[in-house]
Design an enzyme around this catalytic site. Sequence first.
Site, short mmCIF file in Angstrom:
data_model
loop_
_atom_site.label_atom_id
_atom_site.label_comp_id
_atom_site.label_asym_id
_atom_site.label_seq_id
_atom_site.Cartn_x
_atom_site.Cartn_y
_atom_site.Cartn_z
N LYS A 213 1.10 -1.47 0.32
CA LYS A 213 -0.42 -0.09 -0.54
C LYS A 213 1.21 0.74 -0.16
O LYS A 213 1.75 1.31 0.77
CB LYS A 213 -1.09 -0.08 1.69
CG LYS A 213 -2.79 0.77 1.21
CD LYS A 213 -1.97 2.09 0.77
CE LYS A 213 -2.18 3.22 1.52
NZ LYS A 213 -1.52 4.39 1.47
N GLU A 288 9.68 1.45 10.39
CA GLU A 288 10.41 3.04 11.09
C GLU A 288 9.67 3.94 10.39
O GLU A 288 9.17 4.50 9.69
CB GLU A 288 11.43 2.82 9.75
CG GLU A 288 12.37 1.61 9.21
CD GLU A 288 13.02 1.27 8.28
OE1 GLU A 288 12.82 2.31 7.32
OE2 GLU A 288 13.39 -0.06 8.31
N CYS A 322 14.18 10.79 6.81
CA CYS A 322 13.87 10.51 8.07
C CYS A 322 15.58 10.97 8.96
O CYS A 322 15.53 11.02 10.09
CB CYS A 322 13.78 8.93 8.22
SG CYS A 322 14.68 7.92 7.59
N GLU A 419 9.68 16.99 15.39
CA GLU A 419 10.14 16.49 13.72
C GLU A 419 9.25 18.04 12.98
O GLU A 419 8.14 17.32 12.27
CB GLU A 419 9.89 14.80 13.31
CG GLU A 419 10.49 15.28 11.38
CD GLU A 419 9.78 13.46 11.30
OE1 GLU A 419 8.59 13.08 11.39
OE2 GLU A 419 10.81 12.86 10.78
P1 NAD Z 1 2.13 8.47 7.36
O1 NAD Z 1 2.74 7.68 9.03
O2 NAD Z 1 1.73 9.74 6.84
O3 NAD Z 1 1.51 7.67 5.93
C1 NAD Z 1 2.60 6.94 5.72
C2 NAD Z 1 2.26 5.12 5.13
O4 NAD Z 1 0.93 4.89 6.24
C3 NAD Z 1 1.00 6.26 3.57
O5 NAD Z 1 0.80 4.86 2.99
C4 NAD Z 1 -0.29 6.15 4.24
O6 NAD Z 1 -1.58 5.78 4.07
C5 NAD Z 1 -0.12 4.90 5.43
N1 NAD Z 1 -1.44 5.56 6.35
C6 NAD Z 1 -2.04 6.87 7.40
N2 NAD Z 1 -2.78 6.30 8.27
C7 NAD Z 1 -2.71 4.62 7.91
C8 NAD Z 1 -3.67 3.78 9.11
N3 NAD Z 1 -4.63 4.21 10.09
N4 NAD Z 1 -3.09 2.36 8.89
C9 NAD Z 1 -2.73 2.11 8.25
N5 NAD Z 1 -1.99 3.01 6.93
C10 NAD Z 1 -1.97 4.06 7.79
O7 NAD Z 1 4.23 9.22 6.71
P2 NAD Z 1 3.91 10.14 5.48
O8 NAD Z 1 3.71 11.34 6.01
O9 NAD Z 1 3.70 9.07 4.05
O10 NAD Z 1 5.95 9.91 6.19
C11 NAD Z 1 6.64 11.23 6.80
C12 NAD Z 1 7.55 10.29 7.75
O11 NAD Z 1 7.90 8.90 7.17
C13 NAD Z 1 8.27 11.36 8.74
O12 NAD Z 1 7.51 11.26 9.99
C14 NAD Z 1 8.92 10.45 8.37
O13 NAD Z 1 10.51 9.95 9.44
C15 NAD Z 1 9.03 8.95 7.94
N6 NAD Z 1 9.74 8.31 7.39
C16 NAD Z 1 10.97 7.58 7.99
C17 NAD Z 1 12.12 6.62 7.51
C18 NAD Z 1 12.64 5.52 8.03
O14 NAD Z 1 13.63 4.75 7.51
N7 NAD Z 1 12.48 5.30 9.98
C19 NAD Z 1 11.99 6.53 5.99
C20 NAD Z 1 11.26 7.68 5.40
C21 NAD Z 1 10.15 8.44 6.05
#
Ligand code: NAD
Length: 525
Positions: A213, A288, A322, A419
């Site tokens: 997804k 992550e 991240c 963040e």
């Molecule tokens: P997000 O959490 O908003 O979304 C990530 C994914 O989760 C999307 O596909 C979204 O549709 C899905 N999602 C949202 N709500 C959900 C739910 N209730 N159940 C299941 N899936 C759901 O994150 P974002 O804004 O897309 O990405 C940015 C974040 O990702 C930042 O906090 C960043 O630090 C983090 N990130 C972490 C790493 C790492 O390796 N630690 C790497 C890249 C990004």
Amino acid sequence: MRPAAERGAAGPQVATATSPAELRAVAERAVANLLEQVGAASGTVLNLIDGEWRPAASGATFETFSPVDRTVLAAVASSDAADVDVAARSSQRAFEKWRRLPANERKSLLMGLADLIERDAEEIALLEVIDAGQPLRFMRQAAKRGAENFRFFAERAASARDGLALPTDQQLNYTGRKPIGPVGVITPWNTPFMLATWKIAPALAAGCTVVHKPAEWAPLSAVKLARLALEAGLPAGVLNLVNGLGESAGKALTEHPAIKAIAFVGESVTGSRIMAQGAATLKRIHFELGGKNPVVVFDDADLQRALDATLFMIYSLNGERCTAGSRVLLQRGIYDEFTDGLAARAQRIKVGDPFDPYTEVGPLIHPEHLAKVTDYLERGQREGARLVTGGRADDLGGGYVRPTLFTGANRDMSIAKEEIFGPVLVAMPFEDEAEALAIANDVDYGLAAYLWTSDVARAHRFARELDAGMVWVNSQNVRHLPTPFGGMKASGIGRDGGDYSFDFYMETQNVAIALGEHAIPKLGA
Ligand code: NAD
């Protein structure tokens, strides 16, 4: 001209296009080709389920925009629990065969997929630029890294099941690993293709099947990956793609009983939701999550290299990273000189069209994200920090923020704790090692930390005390794929990389064999 479906890549123009306008035109053709390839006469990005491209059962769609100019790129299937159910059951059926395929055959299929990614790397990079707004200069590398991820884990497909021999005098114990089952992979928008491959490659190499997804703000490269998986000959159902919103498609995936584990990359708050959603079906989870990573610079460091790395780690990838070093902690004696150096260089960073190969910072992904970053710019100033350089760049179009530096911050300010996920760096002074450590660890997150010093003993001592899953000493973030990647505290649960990935996607089994006639208690004798 051959039909797009046969051409595979966006065509020969890819190699020759050089100007930003030409590259943009090639990217637009790549989007159109992709839509044509996945059989969407309606111009809709479909789901790949059981080897077939399908719309959401409800017919619902959402739109994906280009951050570059906010034009609509495509309508995308907006899936719900019904679509996830079909995908999960398909993955369950495919799992029974995929897990039993000789490891070397899995390996060669995944190597084939890596070759196709390499073949289309330029096109993948351009899709990322147009859909996620990331500068081309970084996306070219990220696309190649996607191929590397597949090769790395495919190479280890056979040894993934290896275990230990743990003999006693009376029994031979040996362990082995088996793939856990169909897994859900949920990815964010910041470097969507690379991150998807980082999760999907080890899962498939281990013998799991995957329902992916992708993020709703940048879904196109995931469609490309699924398309290439089909072309590489992966059997139907081994990699299913379900597009949709987090709260519908994502949630349903985390709740589905056939899905045995969820590998998630995204925000910490989403991680907690997923943990709750997956509780009823006892999901194994790997998270992550976010970061607020410190860069700690002592006055004995190579200051020029520390400066270069600090700038790179916060302003590359638009700060949407991240592992961004978003807090720079500077020993008092070098504070003024270092922050002056940061400001001078930040002002020279090239901000603009991400299709321009010289651009270093592109537009933020989405108006909502821009609003979040802008809010921090205002809050930082209200809280008393000094915005030395940067801020919104509305003169460039809607979504740009110039490389921003705050000085005069302290660790209680929201800009120093939360963040921001944009090109915003917060500088803070420290007197000595103890104070540097206290500031570095005083956040909810614990993903990465960067340490600059020429004192070897201090480097080891300080690294050991840092609450961070990954510490780079006198180095920016350089990845070595066998090493563990992941965070502590609110930055995550679990580790990826090398065997750590296989440990997540596999179950460990112990078999104990009696070597003779050991004593068996005789109840009721
Ligand atoms: P997000 O959490 O908003 O979304 C990530 C994914 O989760 C999307 O596909 C979204 O549709 C899905 N999602 C949202 N709500 C959900 C739910 N209730 N159940 C299941 N899936 C759901 O994150 P974002 O804004 O897309 O990405 C940015 C974040 O990702 C930042 O906090 C960043 O630090 C983090 N990130 C972490 C790493 C790492 O390796 N630690 C790497 C890249 C990004």
